[in-house]
Design a protein around this motif. Structure first.
Motif, PDB file in Angstrom:
ATOM      1  N   GLN A 199       0.835  -1.190   0.000  1.00 16.93           N
ATOM      2  CA  GLN A 199       0.000   0.000   0.000  1.00 16.93           C
ATOM      3  C   GLN A 199       0.872   1.243   0.000  1.00 16.93           C
ATOM      4  N   TYR A 200       0.363   2.289  -0.633  1.00 15.69           N
ATOM      5  CA  TYR A 200       1.097   3.545  -0.680  1.00 15.69           C
ATOM      6  C   TYR A 200       0.917   4.266   0.649  1.00 15.69           C
ATOM      7  N   LEU A 201       2.007   4.368   1.401  1.00 19.65           N
ATOM      8  CA  LEU A 201       1.986   5.012   2.708  1.00 19.65           C
ATOM      9  C   LEU A 201       3.258   5.841   2.875  1.00 19.65           C
ATOM     10  N   ASN A 202       3.116   7.028   3.373  1.00 19.95           N
ATOM     11  CA  ASN A 202       4.272   7.891   3.664  1.00 19.95           C
ATOM     12  C   ASN A 202       5.196   8.064   2.460  1.00 19.95           C
ATOM     13  N   GLY A 203       4.590   8.229   1.288  1.00 21.75           N
ATOM     14  CA  GLY A 203       5.369   8.557   0.108  1.00 21.75           C
ATOM     15  C   GLY A 203       5.923   7.401  -0.688  1.00 21.75           C
ATOM     16  N   GLN A 204       5.584   6.152  -0.314  1.00 16.49           N
ATOM     17  CA  GLN A 204       6.101   5.015  -1.050  1.00 16.49           C
ATOM     18  C   GLN A 204       5.202   3.799  -0.845  1.00 16.49           C
ATOM     19  N   PHE A 205       5.361   2.793  -1.714  1.00 24.46           N
ATOM     20  CA  PHE A 205       4.644   1.541  -1.547  1.00 24.46           C
ATOM     21  C   PHE A 205       5.440   0.638  -0.601  1.00 24.46           C
ATOM     22  N   ILE A 206       4.777   0.175   0.437  1.00 24.98           N
ATOM     23  CA  ILE A 206       5.419  -0.706   1.409  1.00 24.98           C
ATOM     24  C   ILE A 206       4.567  -1.957   1.590  1.00 24.98           C
ATOM     25  N   VAL A 207       5.208  -3.041   1.998  1.00 28.13           N
ATOM     26  CA  VAL A 207       4.508  -4.307   2.241  1.00 28.13           C
ATOM     27  C   VAL A 207       3.754  -4.204   3.562  1.00 28.13           C
ATOM     28  N   THR A 208       2.435  -4.388   3.502  1.00 27.27           N
ATOM     29  CA  THR A 208       1.610  -4.361   4.713  1.00 27.27           C
ATOM     30  C   THR A 208       1.187  -5.754   5.146  1.00 27.27           C
ATOM     31  N   GLU A 209       1.183  -6.704   4.211  1.00 28.68           N
ATOM     32  CA  GLU A 209       0.855  -8.099   4.516  1.00 28.68           C
ATOM     33  C   GLU A 209       1.706  -9.002   3.661  1.00 28.68           C
ATOM     34  N   SER A 210       2.162 -10.095   4.233  1.00 29.86           N
ATOM     35  CA  SER A 210       2.942 -11.052   3.461  1.00 29.86           C
ATOM     36  C   SER A 210       2.945 -12.404   4.149  1.00 29.86           C
ATOM     37  N   CYS A 211       2.741 -13.454   3.357  1.00 29.94           N
ATOM     38  CA  CYS A 211       2.824 -14.805   3.910  1.00 29.94           C
ATOM     39  C   CYS A 211       3.325 -15.753   2.841  1.00 29.94           C
ATOM     40  N   GLU A 212       3.951 -16.808   3.293  1.00 26.18           N
ATOM     41  CA  GLU A 212       4.500 -17.817   2.384  1.00 26.18           C
ATOM     42  C   GLU A 212       4.293 -19.179   3.003  1.00 26.18           C
ATOM     43  N   TYR A 213       3.762 -20.110   2.214  1.00 29.86           N
ATOM     44  CA  TYR A 213       3.526 -21.433   2.776  1.00 29.86           C
ATOM     45  C   TYR A 213       3.698 -22.488   1.689  1.00 29.86           C
ATOM     46  N   LEU A 214       4.105 -23.662   2.121  1.00 30.71           N
ATOM     47  CA  LEU A 214       4.312 -24.771   1.201  1.00 30.71           C
ATOM     48  C   LEU A 214       2.973 -25.380   0.801  1.00 30.71           C
ATOM     49  N   VAL A 215       2.893 -25.811  -0.456  1.00 28.31           N
ATOM     50  CA  VAL A 215       1.709 -26.510  -0.934  1.00 28.31           C
ATOM     51  C   VAL A 215       2.171 -27.764  -1.666  1.00 28.31           C
TER      52      VAL A 215
END
Length: 217
Positions: A199-215
């Motif tokens: 999301q664009y916050l404080n002048g830049q795009f930053i990661v607000t949510e992230s997850c990684e899982y095996l399938v």
């Protein structure tokens, strides 16, 4: 000769491939020359250059114009000649070659300076793609480009941009191990999925949510 270039195909015969090889550099060279002309700033560029052989994507405020010419390689690698023409005012205007991807403006963020959210895409093989998200903005009369997302791999990805919240969501299903984009002779049932939100916050795009899982499949 743009009409002729638009109708020929590199996979029909070798003669047409030779024609493409001859015409494409002339088209791209002349396009850049026309856009770079100092008188261009007095015209509405999307009304002046109208042809099926040249595709155009423009920003909602009609200040950024992304032109693309299909290089018609005839293979699964599908590059474009892409060039940006920008005209913010009588002091800030110009041309920038952008490479082989296809570009489009998705949003304008009301900031100081305004940020243009731009996507790019390049098909690198029949099942492979390179995608990027970036911001274009102008600082001291100079065009600045900042990437905030890049993907290169199989068509195992999806993404979505929401203008209302200036949010970018992505999902990637990547082979495991990571070097399995091309056939290495090894097979594995194990893969992992990466999902995220920026999301664009404080002048830049930053990661607000992230997850990684095996399938497993």
């Amino acid at each position: 000769f743009l009409e002729a270039y638009d109708t020929i195909s590199p996979i029909s015969d070798l003669e047409e491939y030779d024609i493409i090889d001859s015409l494409e550099p002339q088209i791209t060279r002349r396009l850049f020359h026309v856009l770079n002309h100092p008188m261009m700033k007095y015209y509405q560029v999307d009304e002046l250059i109208v042809n099926k052989g040249i595709s155009l994507q423009k920003s909602p405020d009609n200040k950024l114009f992304f032109f693309a010419v299909d290089e018609k390689t005839g293979g699964t690698y599908r590059p474009y000649y892409s060039v940006l023409y920008y005209h913010l005012n009588d002091s800030i205007y110009g041309v920038r070659e952008l490479g082989e991807s296809y570009f489009a403006c998705l949003d304008i963020i009301d900031a100081d300076p305004p940020k243009y959210v731009v996507s790019s895409q390049l098909y690198t093989c029949q099942t492979c793609v390179e995608e990027s998200m970036m911001t274009f903005y102008f600082e001291d009369y100079e065009l600045m480009i900042t990437d905030f997302y890049n993907y290169s791999g199989r068509f195992d990805n999806s993404s979505q941009y929401d203008k209302a919240t200036h949010t970018f969501q992505f999902q990637e299903l990547t082979p495991h191990p990571e070097d399995a984009v091309y056939d290495t002779g090894e097979t594995s049932d194990v893969r992992y999925r990466t999902e995220g939100r920026m999301q664009y916050l404080n002048g830049q795009f930053i990661v607000t949510e992230s997850c990684e899982y095996l399938v497993t499949e």
